[in-house]
Scaffold this active site. Structure first.
Site, short mmCIF file in Angstrom:
data_model
loop_
_atom_site.label_atom_id
_atom_site.label_comp_id
_atom_site.label_asym_id
_atom_site.label_seq_id
_atom_site.Cartn_x
_atom_site.Cartn_y
_atom_site.Cartn_z
N LYS A 191 20.17 26.07 36.92
CA LYS A 191 19.03 25.87 37.37
C LYS A 191 18.97 24.23 37.44
O LYS A 191 18.92 23.64 36.36
CB LYS A 191 18.02 26.47 36.71
CG LYS A 191 16.63 26.25 37.55
CD LYS A 191 15.37 26.79 36.78
CE LYS A 191 14.77 25.50 36.10
NZ LYS A 191 14.53 24.14 36.84
N GLY A 243 16.98 18.05 28.75
CA GLY A 243 15.52 17.84 29.22
C GLY A 243 14.61 17.28 28.07
O GLY A 243 15.38 16.78 27.07
N GLY A 248 12.71 21.60 24.94
CA GLY A 248 13.93 21.97 23.97
C GLY A 248 13.51 22.71 22.70
O GLY A 248 13.98 24.07 22.42
N GLU A 265 20.25 19.00 24.49
CA GLU A 265 20.39 17.51 24.87
C GLU A 265 18.99 17.00 25.13
O GLU A 265 18.48 17.33 26.23
CB GLU A 265 21.38 17.17 25.91
CG GLU A 265 23.05 17.70 25.58
CD GLU A 265 23.36 16.92 24.41
OE1 GLU A 265 22.80 15.97 23.91
OE2 GLU A 265 24.41 17.21 23.82
N CYS A 299 18.18 9.20 29.03
CA CYS A 299 17.68 9.83 27.80
C CYS A 299 18.29 8.90 26.65
O CYS A 299 17.67 8.54 25.49
CB CYS A 299 18.42 11.21 27.57
SG CYS A 299 20.04 11.26 27.77
N GLU A 396 8.76 8.49 23.76
CA GLU A 396 9.60 8.21 24.86
C GLU A 396 8.99 7.98 25.99
O GLU A 396 7.93 8.88 26.62
CB GLU A 396 10.61 9.54 25.11
CG GLU A 396 11.63 9.18 26.09
CD GLU A 396 12.53 10.31 26.44
OE1 GLU A 396 11.94 11.39 26.49
OE2 GLU A 396 13.51 10.30 26.41
P1 NAD Z 1 11.83 18.98 31.21
O1 NAD Z 1 12.10 19.49 29.79
O2 NAD Z 1 10.32 19.05 31.62
O3 NAD Z 1 12.64 19.63 32.33
C1 NAD Z 1 14.25 19.83 32.35
C2 NAD Z 1 14.56 20.95 33.03
O4 NAD Z 1 13.96 21.98 31.97
C3 NAD Z 1 14.06 21.27 34.37
O5 NAD Z 1 15.00 21.95 34.93
C4 NAD Z 1 12.67 22.14 34.08
O6 NAD Z 1 12.58 22.91 35.24
C5 NAD Z 1 13.22 23.30 32.97
N1 NAD Z 1 12.21 23.54 32.18
C6 NAD Z 1 10.92 23.26 32.12
N2 NAD Z 1 10.25 24.10 31.30
C7 NAD Z 1 11.08 25.09 30.88
C8 NAD Z 1 11.11 26.37 30.33
N3 NAD Z 1 10.13 26.67 29.64
N4 NAD Z 1 12.10 27.09 30.10
C9 NAD Z 1 13.33 26.66 30.73
N5 NAD Z 1 13.37 25.56 31.41
C10 NAD Z 1 12.29 25.02 31.71
O7 NAD Z 1 12.28 17.58 31.23
P2 NAD Z 1 12.23 16.43 32.35
O8 NAD Z 1 10.75 15.70 32.01
O9 NAD Z 1 12.49 16.90 33.83
O10 NAD Z 1 13.74 15.48 32.07
C11 NAD Z 1 13.30 14.20 31.12
C12 NAD Z 1 13.65 14.68 29.78
O11 NAD Z 1 14.97 14.98 29.82
C13 NAD Z 1 13.47 13.31 28.89
O12 NAD Z 1 12.90 13.63 27.81
C14 NAD Z 1 14.84 12.76 28.72
O13 NAD Z 1 15.14 12.22 27.55
C15 NAD Z 1 15.61 14.23 28.61
N6 NAD Z 1 16.92 14.30 28.97
C16 NAD Z 1 17.85 14.41 27.98
C17 NAD Z 1 19.32 14.01 28.06
C18 NAD Z 1 20.34 14.18 27.08
O14 NAD Z 1 21.39 14.37 27.38
N7 NAD Z 1 19.82 14.09 25.69
C19 NAD Z 1 19.45 13.56 29.42
C20 NAD Z 1 18.91 13.65 30.36
C21 NAD Z 1 17.58 13.52 30.30
#
Ligand code: NAD
Length: 493
Positions: A191, A243, A248, A265, A299, A396
């Protein structure tokens, strides 16, 4: 607000449809989610927020494909050839993919065409080398008489992988999951983030063209609700999530129900540490890139700077002047170096954290405001604080925002670097080799870069200490998460 002036490249977006079992399908019962161009705020398309029924179809297709000899019995070299073919197709469609990514996410074409798309090719080619090298080994049991048994391990694909990716590197992070999962022989339900679905849909077209059997890769569109259906589905063996730390943690709690395998991650608040002997000609542009590239939406961006008090002002002025050279504009304007953040929500979140930091006493060295034009643009920003409870220092921000703190004592550096709940990356600048290695050992982070920045590599494990996640992506280590090890013991006595 003024409209952008530079010419923009025309982009053909794929239809916003799910890709399930080799077919492009809508979800008639699904709510629609609008997708916006972050540079203009205009709606560029809509996708379904797919329901549990669509996730169920996708998992069923992936399960059938997992057991189908067309995939399950494929010779390792044939799997390698498929991955190479996909890499070649990405090369052939590179400019189209880069343009889609720049429209959808807002990132400069200068980066999507030289970084995002080439990284996908490199990762696929790297992981294409693995299928023929993944095997178990013969072992001599410790408690049985020598020669009485033939014992060995098998390494078997874990099953259907549920992959969930964020919006900051939509294509790259999808490939970081797809390439090792497919190399291991898994099948995938993936997704994209609801803000940036289109590059993965284009990739699905290329996956089909490469000749992967139907159902091996399924793309399901939607927001967190669809993601939650994937997380909760009993047919998924492993969740690979990238995310936010908040989501997470929620996923970690959910997978406890059926003990799905999971890798996370998550977020970061990575330090850039400049030692007194550092070559500032390298450190200043390096520190600026570490926080401003991709509008800070990385990230492992270097978002907390520690510089010696003696050179603090020079370092900050230098970083600000590098930031000022980043031309602000839409990702599709060819000379743009700093695009918008991805959405209104992200803009509000970034500005809210900047304002909270200033209110709590941080001084603005430069930037600090939304750019006065249409789109979700934020000025490259440096806030100065030595208050380690300041929210801009602790949380963050995920925008082009640096907090800078001077230090006097070299011995406090490791503690300063580790003064965060995260542990994804760290950047250290020094000419002293011993200090570099000493600090690298002391810093609690998944990757420490010395005299360089933001440089993941497919062969190097990548992941987080502390609340930056569980498990590692990339390199040989990633296969621990996509393969199960089985011991077989045969009595030959
Ligand atoms: P987010 O967690 O809101 O969303 C990430 C993904 O998860 C999206 O596809 C979203 O639709 C999905 N999602 C949201 N709620 C969910 C749930 N309850 N169950 C399953 N999936 C769900 O994150 P964001 O705001 O879109 O992204 C930014 C974050 O991602 C930042 O905190 C960043 O640090 C982190 N990030 C980490 C890495 C890494 O490799 N460590 C890389 C890129 C981004």
């Amino acid at each position: 607000m003024n409209a952008p002036e530079s010419p923009r490249i025309a982009v053909q977006l794929p239809d916003g449809l799910n890709y399930v079992n080799g077919q492009w399908i809508d979800d008639p019962d699904a709510e629609r989610i609008e997708v916006r161009d972050p540079a203009t705020e205009a709606i560029i398309g809509a996708i379904p927020c797919s329901t549990a029924a669509t996730v169920d179809r996708a998992v069923a297709a992936a399960t059938r494909a997992f057991h189908d000899p067309a995939w399950a019995s494929l010779a390792p070299l044939a799997r390698e050839a498929l991955l190479h073919r996909l890499a070649t197709l990405i090369e052939e469609h590179a400019s189209e993919l880069a343009a889609i990514e720049s429209l959808d996410n807002g990132k400069p074409l200068a980066f999507s065409s030289t970084l995002d798309v080439p990284v996908c090719v490199q990762w696929l080619r790297y992981f294409a080398g693995w299928p023929s090298k993944l095997s178990g080994r013969q072992l001599a049991p410790a408690m049985l008489p020598a020669g009485s048994t033939h014992a060995y391990t098998l390494r078997e694909p874990v099953g259907v992988v549920g992959a969930i990716v964020p919006w900051n590197f939509p294509l790259v992070l999808a490939v970081w999951k797809l390439a090792p999962a497919l190399a291991a022989g898994c099948t995938v339900v993936i997704k994209p983030a609801e803000q940036t679905p289109y590059s993965l849909l284009k990739l699905a077209q290329l996956i089909e063209a490469a000749g992967f059997p139907k159902g091996v890769v399924n793309v399901v569109l939607g927001d967190g609700r669809t993601g939650q259906h994937i997380v909760d589905h009993p047919g998924i063996a492993k969740i690979s999530f990238t995310g936010s730390t908040a989501v997470g943690k929620r996923i970690a709690a959910c997978v406890a129900n059926d003990l799905k395998r999971v890798t996370l991650e998550l977020g970061g608040k990575s330090p850039t540490v400049i030692l007194p002997d550092a070559d500032l000609e390298t450190a200043i542009p390096g520190a600026a890139q570490a926080v401003f590239v991709n509008s800070g939406q990385i990230c492992f961006a270097g978002t907390r700077l520690f510089a010696p008090r003696k050179t603090f002002d020079r370092v900050l002025d230098g970083i600000a002047s590098v930031g000022a050279t980043f031309k602000i504009g839409a990702g599709l304007e060819p000379d743009t170096m700093l695009g918008p953040v991805v959405s209104q929500r992200q803009l509000d979140s970034v500005m809210g954290r900047v304002e909270a930091g200033i209110k709590a006493g941080a001084a603005v060295h430069s930037g600090g405001k939304r750019v006065a034009r249409e789109g979700y643009f934020v000025e490259p920003t440096i806030l100065v604080t030595d208050d380690r409870q300041n929210p801009a220092y602790r949380e963050e921000v995920f925008g082009p925002v640096l907090t800078a703190t001077p230090y006097d004592d070299l011995d406090e550096l490791a503690a300063l670097a580790n003064d965060t709940e995260y542990g994804l990356g760290a950047h250290v600048y020094t000419r002293d080799l011993s200090k570099a290695h000493q600090l690298a050992r002391k810093i609690q982070a998944g990757t420490v870069w010395v005299n360089t920045q933001l440089a993941p590599d497919p062969h190097l494990p990548f992941g987080g200490f502390k609340q930056s996640g569980w498990g590692r992506e990339n390199g040989e280590d990633v296969f621990a998460h996509y393969l199960e090890t089985k011991s077989v013991v045969v009595n030959i006595g």
